[in-house]
Design an enzyme around this catalytic site. Structure first.
Site, PDB file in Angstrom:
ATOM      1  NE  ARG A 121      -3.660  83.816  -9.114  1.00 26.63           N
ATOM      2  CZ  ARG A 121      -3.378  82.708  -8.429  1.00 26.63           C
ATOM      3  NH1 ARG A 121      -3.168  81.584  -9.068  1.00 26.63           N
ATOM      4  NH2 ARG A 121      -3.282  82.754  -7.127  1.00 26.63           N
ATOM      5  CE  LYS A 143      -9.411 101.953 -21.997  1.00 30.72           C
ATOM      6  NZ  LYS A 143      -9.677 103.393 -22.138  1.00 30.72           N
ATOM      7  CE  LYS A 227     -11.910 100.386 -28.355  1.00 29.17           C
ATOM      8  NZ  LYS A 227     -12.902 100.532 -27.321  1.00 29.17           N
ATOM      9  CD  GLU A 237      -6.493 105.229 -22.236  1.00 32.18           C
ATOM     10  OE1 GLU A 237      -7.367 104.408 -22.546  1.00 32.18           O
ATOM     11  OE2 GLU A 237      -6.703 106.242 -21.559  1.00 32.18           O
ATOM     12  NE  ARG A 242      -8.030 101.259 -25.358  1.00 29.58           N
ATOM     13  CZ  ARG A 242      -8.424 100.005 -25.177  1.00 29.58           C
ATOM     14  NH1 ARG A 242      -7.532  99.037 -25.164  1.00 29.58           N
ATOM     15  NH2 ARG A 242      -9.690  99.710 -25.002  1.00 29.58           N
ATOM     16  CG  ASN A 246     -10.209 108.308 -23.390  1.00 27.33           C
ATOM     17  OD1 ASN A 246     -11.050 107.425 -23.380  1.00 27.33           O
ATOM     18  ND2 ASN A 246      -8.993 108.143 -22.899  1.00 27.33           N
ATOM     19  CG  HIS A 249     -15.036 109.624 -23.761  1.00 29.34           C
ATOM     20  ND1 HIS A 249     -15.082 109.776 -25.134  1.00 29.34           N
ATOM     21  CD2 HIS A 249     -15.608 108.427 -23.500  1.00 29.34           C
ATOM     22  CE1 HIS A 249     -15.649 108.697 -25.677  1.00 29.34           C
ATOM     23  NE2 HIS A 249     -15.978 107.871 -24.707  1.00 29.34           N
ATOM     24  CG  HIS A 253     -16.437 111.678 -16.483  1.00 29.62           C
ATOM     25  ND1 HIS A 253     -16.723 110.352 -16.230  1.00 29.62           N
ATOM     26  CD2 HIS A 253     -16.138 112.220 -15.283  1.00 29.62           C
ATOM     27  CE1 HIS A 253     -16.608 110.117 -14.949  1.00 29.62           C
ATOM     28  NE2 HIS A 253     -16.241 111.229 -14.342  1.00 29.62           N
TER      29      HIS A 253
HETATM   30  N1  GLY Z   1     -13.606 103.466 -25.012  1.00 23.76           N
HETATM   31  C1  GLY Z   1     -12.262 103.866 -25.003  1.00 23.76           C
HETATM   32  C2  GLY Z   1     -11.300 102.759 -25.123  1.00 23.76           C
HETATM   33  O1  GLY Z   1     -11.684 101.632 -25.331  1.00 23.76           O
HETATM   34  O2  GLY Z   1     -10.110 102.993 -24.991  1.00 23.76           O
END
Ligand code: GLY
Length: 368
Positions: A121, A143, A227, A237, A242, A246, A249, A253
């Site tokens: 866990r 992430k 970051k 997010e 956060r 993106n 993106h 994408h």
């Molecule tokens: N790559 C985007 C993030 O880490 O939120």
């Protein structure tokens, strides 16, 4: 050495950046590894270049290492390899308070981090990112994910590492195309909210891409600091802060989906072109000056990244690209939040963008 603290509530950690740090990994890992052995996950390409120095540095710190060496490439971010990593960690009796090591690019970091989120866990993990993209983006912020038949990164977890060791010297063994693609994420931080950093990129991007160590270290440290600040404010997010990460993106994408997530367009190349499209769409919406948008396109092109949709030679129309966006994981109750710009360093989240307008804009861009 640059040290950036990622100030997550209850789980703060450091990102340590220095040329040669992989060869000193043992001393950095020692306080995080409670036993005399550690499990390391990597891929074939990274192992060929870096296993020797990491293994001997761990050994010099009194840590024997067990290695799982996986095939290199995006296909490794799969259910199959996730099970393999989990079984490997369980076979080595990893406990909750242990740290395992992810040595590699975004694929290895995402896969190992996801496995670490579920073993017992949740056990600890140390990121040792070896690509520019992983060093400035994916290794920081927690992430983790794998790809499934339904799309990229659709299954994953937020699971923060205990430590990140980023070695700019590791970029020396990578194809320049990969470093250029990672550089798109560096430019992104300037465009989000730091116009002075975008100017720094304009002045120094060429030195970075040519392999100059000081330029690489500065770019990684400034990107990670940006970051870290954003992730500390909005770890999962939820507030929209956060989501700024993106930028580029959503367009990117769609282009990656249309080109089959293949070598035809690397993720960072999609993000670079996506940022140019976000800037030009912002101009079309009357939000940003054309001069600023062309400055974005000019720097993306100068970095050897794609800056024109027409030049991709796609045979689809704008509607088809917009349809790919409907499968974006940022979809929220039928609407797709878009990152747009009021200027360089003035990115914001727009929630009322009409996809039909996006499709019409893409039709214009497809013909140049
Ligand atoms: N790559 C985007 C993030 O880490 O939120």
């Amino acid at each position: 050495m640059a040290v950036i603290k990622v100030d997550i509530a209850n789980a703060p950690y450091e990102v340590r950046i220095a040329a040669g740090i992989l060869a000193r990994a043992g001393e950095h890992c020692r306080p995080f590894v409670r036993k005399d052995h550690v499990a390391v996950v990597t891929d074939e390409n990274v192992a060929a270049n870096w296993r020797g120095s990491v293994e001997s540095s761990l050994a010099a710190a009194g840590i024997a290492s067990h290695w799982l060496v996986l095939p290199a490439g995006e296909a490794t971010k799969s259910w199959h390899h996730l099970a393999q990593v989990v079984d490997f960690l369980l076979a080595h009796e990893v406990e909750r308070k242990d740290c395992v090591i992810a040595l590699g690019g975004g694929v290895i970091g995402d896969l190992t981090g996801f496995a670490a989120s579920m073993v017992k866990r949740g056990c600890g993990f140390i990121q040792m990112p070896t690509t520019l993209l992983a060093q400035v983006d994916s290794s920081v912020g927690g992430k983790t994910a794998i790809n499934t038949a339904m799309g990229k990164n659709l299954v994953g977890a937020f699971h923060q590492p205990a430590l990140v060791l980023a070695d700019p010297a590791a970029l020396g063994t990578l194809p320049l195309r990969d470093t250029r693609a990672g550089y798109a994420e560096v430019i992104k931080y300037g465009l989000i909210d730091d116009p002075a950093f975008f100017e720094w990129c304009e002045a120094n991007g060429e030195r970075l891409l040519a392999g100059e160590s000081a330029a690489r270290e500065t770019a990684i440290a400034r990107s990670v600091a940006a970051k870290a600040r954003i992730v500390a404010e909005d770890e999962k997010e939820t507030t929209g802060v956060r989501a700024l990460l993106n930028l580029g993106h959503t367009f990117g994408h769609a282009l990656e989906a249309e080109t089959g997530f293949s070598d035809r367009l690397l993720h960072g190349e999609g993000v670079a072109l996506g940022m140019v499209l976000a800037a030009r769409f912002s101009v079309r919406q009357g939000l940003m000056s054309g001069q600023d948008a062309e400055r974005v396109a000019g720097h993306v092109a100068a970095a050897g990244l794609p800056s024109s949709l027409a030049s991709l030679g796609l045979s689809c129309d704008g509607r088809r690209l917009a349809d790919h966006m409907l499968h974006d994981k940022k979809m929220d109750a039928g609407t797709l939040p878009f990152l747009l710009m009021r200027g360089i360093g003035q990115t914001f989240l727009a929630k009322d963008v009409d996809l039909a307008e996006v499709a019409a804009f893409l039709d214009e861009q497809l013909v140049g």
